[in-house]
Enzyme design. Structure first.
Site, PDB file in Angstrom:
ATOM      1  CD  GLN A  10       7.875 -16.091  44.989  1.00 49.32           C
ATOM      2  OE1 GLN A  10       7.063 -15.299  44.504  1.00 49.32           O
ATOM      3  NE2 GLN A  10       8.817 -15.714  45.795  1.00 49.32           N
ATOM      4  CE  LYS A  11      -1.380 -20.545  43.287  1.00 53.27           C
ATOM      5  NZ  LYS A  11      -1.520 -21.878  42.784  1.00 53.27           N
ATOM      6  N   GLY A  50       0.031 -16.230  34.485  1.00 48.27           N
ATOM      7  CA  GLY A  50       1.141 -16.719  35.320  1.00 48.27           C
ATOM      8  C   GLY A  50       2.077 -17.609  34.505  1.00 48.27           C
ATOM      9  CG  HIS A  51       0.796 -21.410  32.918  1.00 52.84           C
ATOM     10  ND1 HIS A  51      -0.568 -21.421  33.127  1.00 52.84           N
ATOM     11  CD2 HIS A  51       1.286 -22.478  33.588  1.00 52.84           C
ATOM     12  CE1 HIS A  51      -0.888 -22.449  33.874  1.00 52.84           C
ATOM     13  NE2 HIS A  51       0.209 -23.107  34.181  1.00 52.84           N
ATOM     14  N   GLY A  72      -1.041 -27.298  31.056  1.00 54.28           N
ATOM     15  CA  GLY A  72      -2.041 -26.630  30.223  1.00 54.28           C
ATOM     16  C   GLY A  72      -2.945 -25.729  31.037  1.00 54.28           C
TER      17      GLY A  72
END
Ligand code: PAF
Length: 281
Positions: free
Chosen positions: A148-149, A36-37, A31
């Site tokens: 990739q973070k 990015g999500h 959540g």
């Protein structure tokens, strides 16, 4: 958008997808969704027939109770975002559903559990391994999308898929950054304005190291100059910075332009722990 709370609710929908030969994309999250999500969600929407996003703040992967308690909860906003994006279903399990009793199994990823994130967050990857394996068993996706973070998490998930013979494809999506380069993270919400102002130094510093390495400066020198720069900003507390192989997490003391390598780092800004990474080659 369907809201699903248990495996029993999900199974008939999943069976329907199998019968219609539809591919299922899965985006696991905790959540506090940001762009990015949403990049992961968009990838899933474009690559698969049906997209399911899970939202579950997994207690077993936090090594500080305070961090778990303080994890941002923005559920209503998250659901609105996912619905607007065209997500087909969201899985919102309770802790009792996923952990009816405390798990006794312990997952050790070998070298990956002992270096960098594994070293500074003992037990973290055990918790990630547990929850990701549970979710994979329940959801049974065709493709799973990870950012990739969290490069070391990606390596852990790849290991999990391989060692436990999951028949699931892994898609890794490039890190989304703010305009000033700071990697998007739910934790950024908790930085105060001063901390937020200096946070992009982590990314610009890694870019500088990359340029140095590619122009022949040694890793030792490039890293030392980055650390000096960071020390002048009193707010940072560096936890680690390393040059690694992006899949095995073998740690390199010398940069070689002949093979893959990535810079990985973790630093505290006040109470907030930030991680980031940058591929060199
Ligand atoms: O990356 C995250 O948000 C979490 O580690 C994950 C994969 C959802 C497991 O809880």
């Amino acid at each position: 958008m369907k809201r699903i709370y248990t495996e029993a609710e999900w199974r008939p929908l999943w069976l329907g997808l199998v019968q219609e030969k539809k591919s299922l994309g899965f985006v696991p999250t905790m959540g506090a969704l940001h762009q990015g999500h949403m990049d992961l969600v968009e990838e899933s929407l474009s690559q698969t027939d049906y997209t399911l996003v899970s939202i579950f703040v997994n207690p077993t992967q936090f090594n500080s109770h305070e961090d778990f308690q303080n994890y941002p909860n923005t559920l209503e906003a998250d659901l609105a975002l996912l619905e607007a994006q065209g997500v087909d279903a969201v899985f919102l399990p309770s802790t009792e559903t996923l952990y009816p009793s405390p798990p006794q199994l312990s997952i050790d990823f070998g070298h990956l559990s002992r270096v960098l994130e594994g070293k500074f967050r003992p037990g973290h990857f055990h918790g990630v391994g547990l929850i990701v394996a549970k979710l994979f068993h329940i959801i049974r996706p065709t493709v799973a999308f990870f950012g990739q973070k969290d490069l070391q998490q990606v390596a852990v998930v790849r290991r999990l898929l391989h060692d436990l013979s999951f028949n699931i494809d892994l898609e890794v999506v490039t890190t989304r950054r703010e305009k000033d380069g700071l990697a998007m993270s739910s934790r950024n919400l908790r930085l105060d304005p001063q901390e937020r102002a200096v946070a992009p130094l982590l990314y610009s510093g890694m870019q500088e190291i990359k340029q140095h390495l590619l122009s022949g400066v040694s890793w030792k020198e490039a890293k030392a100059s980055f650390l000096r720069r960071l020390e002048s900003e009193k707010q940072f507390q560096m936890e680690y910075i390393a040059l690694v192989h992006p899949e095995t997490f073998e740690i390199f003391e010398i940069f070689s332009p002949l093979g893959s390598s990535s810079i990985c780092l973790a630093a505290y800004l006040g109470k907030i722990r930030l991680i980031d990474n940058l591929p060199i080659i």
